[in-house]
Write a protein that holds these residues in place. Structure first.
Motif, short mmCIF file in Angstrom:
data_model
loop_
_atom_site.label_atom_id
_atom_site.label_comp_id
_atom_site.label_asym_id
_atom_site.label_seq_id
_atom_site.Cartn_x
_atom_site.Cartn_y
_atom_site.Cartn_z
N TYR A 1 -6.06 -51.02 10.45
CA TYR A 1 -6.00 -51.45 9.06
C TYR A 1 -4.97 -50.65 8.26
N LEU A 2 -4.96 -49.33 8.44
CA LEU A 2 -4.03 -48.51 7.67
C LEU A 2 -2.58 -48.81 8.04
N ILE A 3 -2.35 -49.19 9.27
CA ILE A 3 -1.00 -49.61 9.66
C ILE A 3 -0.66 -50.93 8.98
N ALA A 4 -1.62 -51.84 8.95
CA ALA A 4 -1.38 -53.17 8.34
C ALA A 4 -1.10 -53.06 6.85
N TYR A 5 -1.97 -52.37 6.11
CA TYR A 5 -1.76 -52.35 4.66
C TYR A 5 -0.53 -51.53 4.28
N SER A 6 -0.27 -50.45 4.99
CA SER A 6 0.91 -49.65 4.64
C SER A 6 2.19 -50.38 5.04
N MET A 7 2.15 -51.14 6.14
CA MET A 7 3.31 -51.93 6.53
C MET A 7 3.57 -53.01 5.47
N PHE A 8 2.50 -53.64 4.98
CA PHE A 8 2.65 -54.64 3.93
C PHE A 8 3.30 -54.03 2.70
N LEU A 9 2.79 -52.89 2.25
CA LEU A 9 3.34 -52.23 1.06
C LEU A 9 4.77 -51.77 1.28
N PHE A 10 5.05 -51.24 2.46
CA PHE A 10 6.39 -50.76 2.79
C PHE A 10 7.39 -51.93 2.81
N SER B 1 18.14 -52.29 -6.26
CA SER B 1 17.80 -51.03 -6.91
C SER B 1 17.22 -50.03 -5.92
N LYS B 2 17.76 -48.83 -5.95
CA LYS B 2 17.23 -47.75 -5.11
C LYS B 2 15.85 -47.29 -5.59
N PHE B 3 15.47 -47.69 -6.78
CA PHE B 3 14.17 -47.39 -7.37
C PHE B 3 13.03 -47.75 -6.42
N PHE B 4 13.20 -48.82 -5.67
CA PHE B 4 12.12 -49.32 -4.81
C PHE B 4 11.97 -48.52 -3.50
N TRP B 5 12.82 -47.52 -3.30
CA TRP B 5 12.59 -46.60 -2.19
C TRP B 5 11.34 -45.74 -2.48
N ILE B 6 11.04 -45.55 -3.76
CA ILE B 6 9.89 -44.72 -4.13
C ILE B 6 8.58 -45.34 -3.63
N PRO B 7 8.28 -46.62 -3.94
CA PRO B 7 7.04 -47.17 -3.40
C PRO B 7 7.05 -47.27 -1.86
N ALA B 8 8.24 -47.46 -1.27
CA ALA B 8 8.31 -47.48 0.19
C ALA B 8 7.89 -46.12 0.76
N PRO C 1 -2.33 -46.82 -5.48
CA PRO C 1 -2.09 -47.43 -6.80
C PRO C 1 -0.70 -47.13 -7.35
N LEU C 2 -0.12 -45.98 -6.99
CA LEU C 2 1.24 -45.68 -7.43
C LEU C 2 2.24 -46.68 -6.85
N VAL C 3 2.01 -47.09 -5.61
CA VAL C 3 2.88 -48.12 -5.02
C VAL C 3 2.85 -49.37 -5.89
N PHE C 4 1.65 -49.81 -6.26
CA PHE C 4 1.53 -51.01 -7.09
C PHE C 4 2.15 -50.80 -8.46
N TRP C 5 2.01 -49.61 -9.01
CA TRP C 5 2.59 -49.32 -10.31
C TRP C 5 4.11 -49.44 -10.25
N PHE C 6 4.71 -48.89 -9.21
CA PHE C 6 6.16 -48.99 -9.06
C PHE C 6 6.60 -50.43 -8.77
N LEU C 7 5.81 -51.14 -7.97
CA LEU C 7 6.18 -52.52 -7.66
C LEU C 7 6.02 -53.45 -8.86
N PHE C 8 5.23 -53.05 -9.81
CA PHE C 8 5.07 -53.84 -11.01
C PHE C 8 6.43 -54.10 -11.68
N ALA C 9 7.34 -53.16 -11.52
CA ALA C 9 8.68 -53.33 -12.10
C ALA C 9 9.38 -54.56 -11.53
#
Length: 171
Positions: free
Chosen positions: A81-90, A102-109, A157-165
């Motif tokens: 599961y942790l591989i699946a959800y982190s791969m999705f977010l990445f 934008s290089k900004f999205f390297w942060i949530p990755a 949640p920080l990933v989602f916060w950054f992806l909100f942009a």
């Protein structure tokens, strides 16, 4: 083809694994520390042997074996599961980077990778604690568990916060 279609397939797989884990982790335990309603979350945030004892109960408790096996099995599946959800977010972060230039999205990755590593270390620590339930010699691991758990639950949640942009830009 839609830019997030393949990533969405990974997301659907993550949702399916989430549902499976709901049926594997125990729902009935001896007791839970104050403020918790979900046994696995109570275990992840356990701060003391007393918290762990509330969840698992004594070795002679009728639920003990069931809880121990369900927590152990659930944590093994949680590695997938942790591989699946982190791969999705990445992957989502990389696609947002590609679409927004934008290089900004390297942060949530990077945060997705941090979540993956901290969740894996959390699972290893939880399994160690399960293996040491009878001896009770896992006080140091509870300290590590708090660190890994908080890093994971802050990263996601920080990933989602950054992806909100990405979504604010109307994409």
């Amino acid at each position: 083809m839609k830019p997030f279609f393949r990533i969405g397939i990974v997301g659907v797989g993550t949702i399916i694994l989430s549902i499976i884990l709901m049926f594997i982790f125990p729902t009935e335990v001896n007791d839970l520390p104050a403020g918790f309603h979900t046994p696995i979350l109570a275990f992840e945030f356990a701060e003391s042997p007393a918290d762990v004892d509330l969840i698992f109960g004594s070795k002679h408790s009728p639920l003990y074996d069931h809880i121990e096996k369900a927590m152990r099995y659930g944590n093994y599946i949680d590695f997938v599961y942790l591989i699946a959800y982190s791969m999705f977010l990445f992957l989502f972060s990389l696609k947002a980077r590609q679409l927004n230039y934008s290089k900004f999205f390297w942060i949530p990755a990077a945060l997705a990778i941090i979540a993956l590593v901290s969740d894996a270390l959390e699972n290893v620590t939880l399994l160690f604690i399960i293996n040491q339930l009878e001896s009770g010699s896992y006080l140091q691991e509870l300290w590590y568990l708090q660190i890994f758990t908080w890093i994971k639950w802050l990263s996601i949640p920080l990933v989602f916060w950054f992806l909100f942009a990405h979504f604010i830009n109307g994409s």
